[in-house]
Design a protein around this motif. Sequence first.
Motif, PDB file in Angstrom:
ATOM      1  N   GLN A 139       0.821  -1.218   0.000  1.00  0.00           N
ATOM      2  CA  GLN A 139       0.000   0.000   0.000  1.00  0.00           C
ATOM      3  C   GLN A 139       0.855   1.267   0.000  1.00  0.00           C
ATOM      4  OE1 GLN A 139      -3.386   0.165  -0.249  1.00  0.00           O
ATOM      5  NE2 GLN A 139      -3.257  -2.033  -0.582  1.00  0.00           N
ATOM      6  N   ARG A 140       2.055   1.183   0.563  1.00  0.00           N
ATOM      7  CA  ARG A 140       2.909   2.372   0.674  1.00  0.00           C
ATOM      8  C   ARG A 140       4.144   2.301  -0.212  1.00  0.00           C
ATOM      9  NH1 ARG A 140       4.649   3.098   6.352  1.00  0.00           N
ATOM     10  NH2 ARG A 140       4.688   0.832   6.407  1.00  0.00           N
ATOM     11  N   SER A 141       4.345   1.192  -0.910  1.00  0.00           N
ATOM     12  CA  SER A 141       5.517   1.017  -1.758  1.00  0.00           C
ATOM     13  C   SER A 141       5.230   1.522  -3.166  1.00  0.00           C
ATOM     14  CB  SER A 141       5.925  -0.459  -1.801  1.00  0.00           C
ATOM     15  OG  SER A 141       6.279  -0.902  -0.506  1.00  0.00           O
ATOM     16  N   PHE A 142       6.295   1.791  -3.916  1.00  0.00           N
ATOM     17  CA  PHE A 142       6.138   2.283  -5.281  1.00  0.00           C
ATOM     18  C   PHE A 142       7.438   2.096  -6.052  1.00  0.00           C
ATOM     19  CE2 PHE A 142       7.545   5.867  -2.704  1.00  0.00           C
ATOM     20  CZ  PHE A 142       8.560   6.432  -3.457  1.00  0.00           C
ATOM     21  N   LEU A 143       7.329   2.232  -7.373  1.00  0.00           N
ATOM     22  CA  LEU A 143       8.479   2.187  -8.270  1.00  0.00           C
ATOM     23  C   LEU A 143       8.496   3.449  -9.103  1.00  0.00           C
ATOM     24  CD1 LEU A 143       9.879  -0.671 -10.368  1.00  0.00           C
ATOM     25  CD2 LEU A 143       9.144   1.412 -11.552  1.00  0.00           C
ATOM     26  N   VAL A 144       9.689   3.948  -9.385  1.00  0.00           N
ATOM     27  CA  VAL A 144       9.876   5.091 -10.274  1.00  0.00           C
ATOM     28  C   VAL A 144      10.827   4.665 -11.387  1.00  0.00           C
ATOM     29  CG1 VAL A 144      10.636   7.491 -10.500  1.00  0.00           C
ATOM     30  CG2 VAL A 144       9.644   6.695  -8.337  1.00  0.00           C
ATOM     31  N   GLY A 145      10.411   4.900 -12.618  1.00  0.00           N
ATOM     32  CA  GLY A 145      11.256   4.572 -13.762  1.00  0.00           C
ATOM     33  C   GLY A 145      11.005   5.510 -14.919  1.00  0.00           C
ATOM     34  N   ASP A 146      11.876   5.433 -15.897  1.00  0.00           N
ATOM     35  CA  ASP A 146      11.783   6.348 -17.034  1.00  0.00           C
ATOM     36  C   ASP A 146      11.116   5.731 -18.265  1.00  0.00           C
ATOM     37  OD1 ASP A 146      14.221   4.725 -17.293  1.00  0.00           O
ATOM     38  OD2 ASP A 146      14.617   5.924 -19.083  1.00  0.00           O
ATOM     39  N   LYS A 147      10.782   4.444 -18.195  1.00  0.00           N
ATOM     40  CA  LYS A 147      10.219   3.777 -19.366  1.00  0.00           C
ATOM     41  C   LYS A 147       8.889   3.100 -19.004  1.00  0.00           C
ATOM     42  CE  LYS A 147      14.262   3.367 -22.117  1.00  0.00           C
ATOM     43  NZ  LYS A 147      14.981   4.331 -21.380  1.00  0.00           N
ATOM     44  N   PRO A 148       8.011   2.971 -19.986  1.00  0.00           N
ATOM     45  CA  PRO A 148       6.748   2.264 -19.729  1.00  0.00           C
ATOM     46  C   PRO A 148       6.971   0.852 -19.178  1.00  0.00           C
ATOM     47  CG  PRO A 148       6.591   3.455 -21.799  1.00  0.00           C
ATOM     48  CD  PRO A 148       8.025   3.574 -21.335  1.00  0.00           C
ATOM     49  N   ARG A 149       8.037   0.172 -19.578  1.00  0.00           N
ATOM     50  CA  ARG A 149       8.279  -1.188 -19.072  1.00  0.00           C
ATOM     51  C   ARG A 149       8.487  -1.199 -17.563  1.00  0.00           C
ATOM     52  NH1 ARG A 149      13.741  -1.439 -22.272  1.00  0.00           N
ATOM     53  NH2 ARG A 149      15.085  -0.293 -20.845  1.00  0.00           N
ATOM     54  N   ASP A 150       9.042  -0.124 -17.003  1.00  0.00           N
ATOM     55  CA  ASP A 150       9.204  -0.029 -15.552  1.00  0.00           C
ATOM     56  C   ASP A 150       7.846   0.010 -14.870  1.00  0.00           C
ATOM     57  OD1 ASP A 150      12.112   0.224 -15.672  1.00  0.00           O
ATOM     58  OD2 ASP A 150      11.787   2.295 -16.313  1.00  0.00           O
ATOM     59  N   ILE A 151       6.960   0.832 -15.419  1.00  0.00           N
ATOM     60  CA  ILE A 151       5.622   0.999 -14.856  1.00  0.00           C
ATOM     61  C   ILE A 151       4.834  -0.310 -14.992  1.00  0.00           C
ATOM     62  CG2 ILE A 151       3.499   2.365 -14.927  1.00  0.00           C
ATOM     63  CD1 ILE A 151       6.427   3.824 -14.335  1.00  0.00           C
ATOM     64  N   GLN A 152       4.974  -0.980 -16.138  1.00  0.00           N
ATOM     65  CA  GLN A 152       4.290  -2.247 -16.369  1.00  0.00           C
ATOM     66  C   GLN A 152       4.730  -3.306 -15.359  1.00  0.00           C
ATOM     67  OE1 GLN A 152       5.418  -2.838 -20.436  1.00  0.00           O
ATOM     68  NE2 GLN A 152       3.779  -1.532 -21.232  1.00  0.00           N
ATOM     69  N   ALA A 153       6.031  -3.347 -15.057  1.00  0.00           N
ATOM     70  CA  ALA A 153       6.544  -4.322 -14.089  1.00  0.00           C
ATOM     71  C   ALA A 153       5.949  -4.061 -12.706  1.00  0.00           C
ATOM     72  CB  ALA A 153       8.068  -4.280 -14.031  1.00  0.00           C
ATOM     73  N   ALA A 154       5.909  -2.794 -12.306  1.00  0.00           N
ATOM     74  CA  ALA A 154       5.343  -2.440 -10.994  1.00  0.00           C
ATOM     75  C   ALA A 154       3.875  -2.839 -10.923  1.00  0.00           C
ATOM     76  CB  ALA A 154       5.507  -0.945 -10.739  1.00  0.00           C
ATOM     77  N   GLU A 155       3.122  -2.468 -11.953  1.00  0.00           N
ATOM     78  CA  GLU A 155       1.688  -2.763 -11.951  1.00  0.00           C
ATOM     79  C   GLU A 155       1.435  -4.272 -11.972  1.00  0.00           C
ATOM     80  OE1 GLU A 155       0.240  -0.302 -15.156  1.00  0.00           O
ATOM     81  OE2 GLU A 155       0.313   1.486 -13.892  1.00  0.00           O
ATOM     82  N   ALA A 156       2.265  -5.026 -12.704  1.00  0.00           N
ATOM     83  CA  ALA A 156       2.106  -6.486 -12.740  1.00  0.00           C
ATOM     84  C   ALA A 156       2.363  -7.096 -11.368  1.00  0.00           C
ATOM     85  CB  ALA A 156       3.055  -7.095 -13.777  1.00  0.00           C
ATOM     86  N   PHE A 157       3.209  -6.444 -10.569  1.00  0.00           N
ATOM     87  CA  PHE A 157       3.484  -6.936  -9.225  1.00  0.00           C
ATOM     88  C   PHE A 157       2.435  -6.472  -8.212  1.00  0.00           C
ATOM     89  CE2 PHE A 157       5.510  -6.876  -5.048  1.00  0.00           C
ATOM     90  CZ  PHE A 157       5.894  -8.205  -4.975  1.00  0.00           C
ATOM     91  N   GLY A 158       1.741  -5.399  -8.525  1.00  0.00           N
ATOM     92  CA  GLY A 158       0.694  -4.915  -7.627  1.00  0.00           C
ATOM     93  C   GLY A 158       1.077  -3.703  -6.799  1.00  0.00           C
ATOM     94  N   ILE A 159       2.060  -2.938  -7.281  1.00  0.00           N
ATOM     95  CA  ILE A 159       2.390  -1.667  -6.636  1.00  0.00           C
ATOM     96  C   ILE A 159       2.321  -0.567  -7.689  1.00  0.00           C
ATOM     97  CG2 ILE A 159       3.825  -2.702  -4.831  1.00  0.00           C
ATOM     98  CD1 ILE A 159       6.313  -1.728  -6.407  1.00  0.00           C
ATOM     99  N   PRO A 160       2.133   0.674  -7.264  1.00  0.00           N
ATOM    100  CA  PRO A 160       2.070   1.752  -8.248  1.00  0.00           C
ATOM    101  C   PRO A 160       3.432   1.996  -8.899  1.00  0.00           C
ATOM    102  CG  PRO A 160       1.403   2.541  -6.051  1.00  0.00           C
ATOM    103  CD  PRO A 160       1.857   1.129  -5.910  1.00  0.00           C
ATOM    104  N   GLY A 161       3.374   2.288 -10.180  1.00  0.00           N
ATOM    105  CA  GLY A 161       4.557   2.702 -10.915  1.00  0.00           C
ATOM    106  C   GLY A 161       4.392   4.145 -11.336  1.00  0.00           C
ATOM    107  N   HIS A 162       5.475   4.903 -11.247  1.00  0.00           N
ATOM    108  CA  HIS A 162       5.426   6.328 -11.585  1.00  0.00           C
ATOM    109  C   HIS A 162       6.517   6.647 -12.591  1.00  0.00           C
ATOM    110  CE1 HIS A 162       2.655   7.158  -8.258  1.00  0.00           C
ATOM    111  NE2 HIS A 162       3.357   6.254  -7.608  1.00  0.00           N
ATOM    112  N   LEU A 163       6.126   7.317 -13.663  1.00  0.00           N
ATOM    113  CA  LEU A 163       7.057   7.694 -14.707  1.00  0.00           C
ATOM    114  C   LEU A 163       7.866   8.912 -14.278  1.00  0.00           C
ATOM    115  CD1 LEU A 163       7.684   6.551 -17.503  1.00  0.00           C
ATOM    116  CD2 LEU A 163       6.109   8.235 -18.461  1.00  0.00           C
ATOM    117  N   PHE A 164       9.162   8.857 -14.531  1.00  0.00           N
ATOM    118  CA  PHE A 164      10.048  10.005 -14.309  1.00  0.00           C
ATOM    119  C   PHE A 164      10.520  10.462 -15.676  1.00  0.00           C
ATOM    120  CE2 PHE A 164      14.420  11.677 -13.613  1.00  0.00           C
ATOM    121  CZ  PHE A 164      14.069  12.810 -12.903  1.00  0.00           C
ATOM    122  N   GLU A 165      10.165  11.691 -16.020  1.00  0.00           N
ATOM    123  CA  GLU A 165      10.473  12.207 -17.351  1.00  0.00           C
ATOM    124  C   GLU A 165      11.515  13.316 -17.322  1.00  0.00           C
ATOM    125  OE1 GLU A 165       6.570  11.541 -19.909  1.00  0.00           O
ATOM    126  OE2 GLU A 165       6.174  12.820 -18.163  1.00  0.00           O
ATOM    127  N   GLY A 166      12.339  13.322 -16.289  1.00  0.00           N
ATOM    128  CA  GLY A 166      13.394  14.327 -16.195  1.00  0.00           C
ATOM    129  C   GLY A 166      13.060  15.382 -15.164  1.00  0.00           C
TER     130      GLY A 166
END
Length: 184
Positions: free
Chosen positions: A134-161
């Motif tokens: 509920q409190r964990s998250f992932l930050v990455g620069d590519k859609p694949r990062d966000i997809q991995a987080a969501e597939a695991f069940g935590i929010p993924g957040h895009l970092f665009e600079g």
Amino acid sequence: MNNPDDGQLPPVAIFDRDDTLLVDRHYMCDPADIEWVSGAIEAISLLNKKGYKVCVATNQSGIARGYFTEKQMYAFHEAMRSQLAAEGAVIDGFFHCPHHPGGTVAEFTRTCDCRKPLPGLIGQIDRAFPMDRQRSFLVGDKPRDIQAAEAFGIPGHLFEGGSLLDRVLEILDTLQNVNSVGLP
């Protein structure tokens, strides 16, 4: 900090490495290439102070492609740890996928479940540092990062600079608001 006896798991903040924590110089393995993204060290330090475990989940196909070895990558990550330690910040764990189906190094040339966008690396992190999803998250620069987080069940957040610290502050504010819904 969470008391391990209270039954509450700690939150984990997971970052992609290249173009999220570090300026990407393509297939980096030389510690001289380490250049932190604006606000990255401060973001890690802030999360450390807030009781988060901080981990890196990174695809490192350069190993499968023969551009560098795992030993060189480990030395690179130790150099990152040393630079952070000098600033009072800590990455608790580095998790990498050395595989790529188009590699040239036989032992790493394959399809696997740890290469993002699949969630295998995040699963490895959860086994090493069981997390409060509920409190964990992932930050990455590519859609694949966000997809991995969501597939695991935590929010993924895009970092665009820009400033990673600013992005992490936004994420923490969002998590606080989401987790406080319905509380008196």
